[in-house]
Design an enzyme around this catalytic site. Structure first.
Site, short mmCIF file in Angstrom:
data_model
loop_
_atom_site.label_atom_id
_atom_site.label_comp_id
_atom_site.label_asym_id
_atom_site.label_seq_id
_atom_site.Cartn_x
_atom_site.Cartn_y
_atom_site.Cartn_z
N GLU A 177 0.88 -1.17 0.00
CA GLU A 177 0.00 0.00 0.00
C GLU A 177 0.91 1.21 0.00
OE1 GLU A 177 -2.48 2.51 3.15
OE2 GLU A 177 -2.90 0.36 3.23
N CYS A 193 -3.13 7.48 5.32
CA CYS A 193 -3.01 7.08 3.92
C CYS A 193 -4.24 7.50 3.12
CB CYS A 193 -2.81 5.57 3.81
SG CYS A 193 -4.02 4.60 4.73
#
Length: 485
Positions: free
Chosen positions: A225, A262
């Protein structure tokens, strides 16, 4: 360090072979035991993490609860058979040609290397979702602990180790290391007994690991990620009716946790010529006090990346604050036009921190062009009145192609740990958009399917046996059932 790594991976491989003999329910019991050990950790864990990361105590307390829930909920999904879905198609000997008995289950890939994240010291680090989902899948885990919160990582690692010892599992089921250099970390990925990698962090780090893994004699999956700017698209009527509300909500989301999520919405796409909105945006940003970031390195990168982006041609600074204190991040805003954004790829680069780029579009066509131009994202958000959303069907299609989660009239900071969550997205947000790193489905990353054809019941794994001794939900001849055959 190479010899130490080889020894760790060899032990992890031995532990994986031992885990292959466990059932879904046995691993679920281990996961609940690990959750118990984490839950029992007292004030030392919270205070240590607070000192190492500067994250507020309330935030860390909530994150601890989330981490415990991850272990328990993933274990529950595993024990129920709803994640590693078991399928059975019974034999049809009377058919021409006859159909054999075919049954499918999932087995762990092998030892998994997990790289701890800096921004979530509990939920995405040593005892985070990657570690939990890998163990659920039947994999042993080696964590590369994050140096930014080394003491916190050690406390969490010790809790996992205690649970493994109490349950009588192989000692190599879990290990944690703190390599002193990048080459040692790369050796973990290169080791031929390692079968998968989990990573949460920067694009540069995730892509480097991905490349290393694909250059091995036997390539392995890397579930990275990486960077995401999570754009927010504001439709005209929404902006006309709620400019101040949109501005305030955006700044609240942008600056949450000093922008160190994020899912931080780093790009805001709005209709042009909205003076009231810009004024409200700047006023809201000015109310946000500078705060310490996770560590000085992240704070320095934030300033450097922000300066690089705002130095681009035709980019105007709307708001900027600074502090003389080291390691502090302050809210900042910049403005550009759709024409400039479409012509300059550099404006899509993530600035990890409380920085937002406002992009003004003049017509619906430009809005669609921006949606087509953006890179892969974890999330995309649409703010619009219900009556006007129907006029933007193509925009929604373009946005959906670019993200793993699309939101309407909300903001992306906040990721629920539920089975319907997809926390992933097209490259460069992630290296494999088919998988999520949050929710029980994250277990699938570290498992592979195996079919058994005409295998006698006595030799089938427990989840495939006729009697269904684990009481799993199974898809039998097209119907979901817990019944025995």
């Amino acid at each position: 360090m190479r010899e130490e790594i080889n020894q760790l991976v060899t032990q992890a491989h031995e532990a994986y072979l031992s885990l292959r003999k466990t059932t879904f329910k046995q691993r679920a019991e281990l996961m609940n035991l690990i959750a118990d050990e984490i839950e029992a950790l007292g004030e030392e864990l919270i205070q240590t993490a607070h000192e190492e990361t500067h994250l507020p105590v309330a935030r860390l307390t909530g994150e601890k609860g989330r981490t415990i829930f991850q272990w328990r909920s993933y274990g529950a999904a595993l024990a129920a058979g709803t994640v590693l879905d078991v399928r059975i198609d019974t034999a049809l000997p009377e058919r021409t040609p006859a159909r054999p008995d075919i049954r499918k289950t999932y087995v762990g890939l092998g030892p998994v290397v997990v790289f701890g994240a800096s921004n979530f010291p509990f939920a995405f680090s040593t005892a985070g979702g990657d570690t939990a989902s890998a163990i659920a899948a039947g994999c042993s885990v080696i964590v590369k602990g994050h140096d930014a919160h080394k003491k916190t990582a050690q406390i969490m690692g010790d809790a996992i180790t205690r649970a493994i010892q109490k349950a009588g599992y192989h000692a190599g089921t879990f290990a944690q290391v703190f390599p002193t250099n990048r080459e040692a970390s790369q050796e973990l990925v290169k080791h031929l007994l390692v079968k998968a990698v989990g990573f949460t962090g920067s694009y540069a780090g995730g892509k480097a690991l991905f490349d290393i893994a694909n250059q091995r004699p036997e390539p392995i999956p890397v579930f990275s990620e990486m960077g995401s700017v999570n754009p927010v698209f504001v439709l005209p009527e929404k902006m006309k009716n709620s400019p101040v509300e949109v501005a305030q909500q955006y700044i609240a989301s942008l600056t949450l946790g000093v922008g160190q999520f994020c899912t931080n919405p780093g790009i805001l796409v709005v209709p042009a010529e909205q003076e009231d909105f810009q004024k409200a945006l700047v006023e809201a940003a000015a109310q946000v006090a500078p705060c310490k970031m996770l560590h000085e390195g992240i704070a320095a990168s934030y300033v450097q990346n922000m300066n690089t982006l705002t130095a681009q041609e035709n980019v105007e600074i709307l708001h900027s604050a600074s502090s003389t204190e080291k390691g502090v991040g302050a809210a900042a805003l910049a403005f550009t036009t759709a024409e400039t954004f479409l012509a300059n790829q550099a404006l899509q680069e993530e600035v990890f921190g409380p920085f937002g780029l406002v992009v003004a579009y003049s017509n619906p066509k430009q809005l669609e062009e921006i949606a087509q131009k953006i890179h892969g994202q974890l999330t995309c958000t649409v703010l619009g009145e219900e009556a006007e959303i129907a006029q933007y069907e193509d925009l929604i299609l373009y946005i959906t192609d670019k993200c793993g989660r699309i939101l309407f009239n909300g903001f992306p900071t906040g990721v629920e740990v539920v089975s319907s969550m997809h926390h992933g997205g097209p490259f460069p947000a992630c290296t494999d958009s088919r998988f999520t790193s949050v929710g029980p489905d994250s277990i699938r990353r570290f498992a592979r399917p195996v079919s058994y054809q005409n295998v006698p019941d006595a030799y089938l794994p427990a989840e495939l046996k006729n009697a269904n001794p684990l009481g799993l939900y199974r898809l039998v001849d097209g119907k979901i059932t817990q019944e025995a055959l």
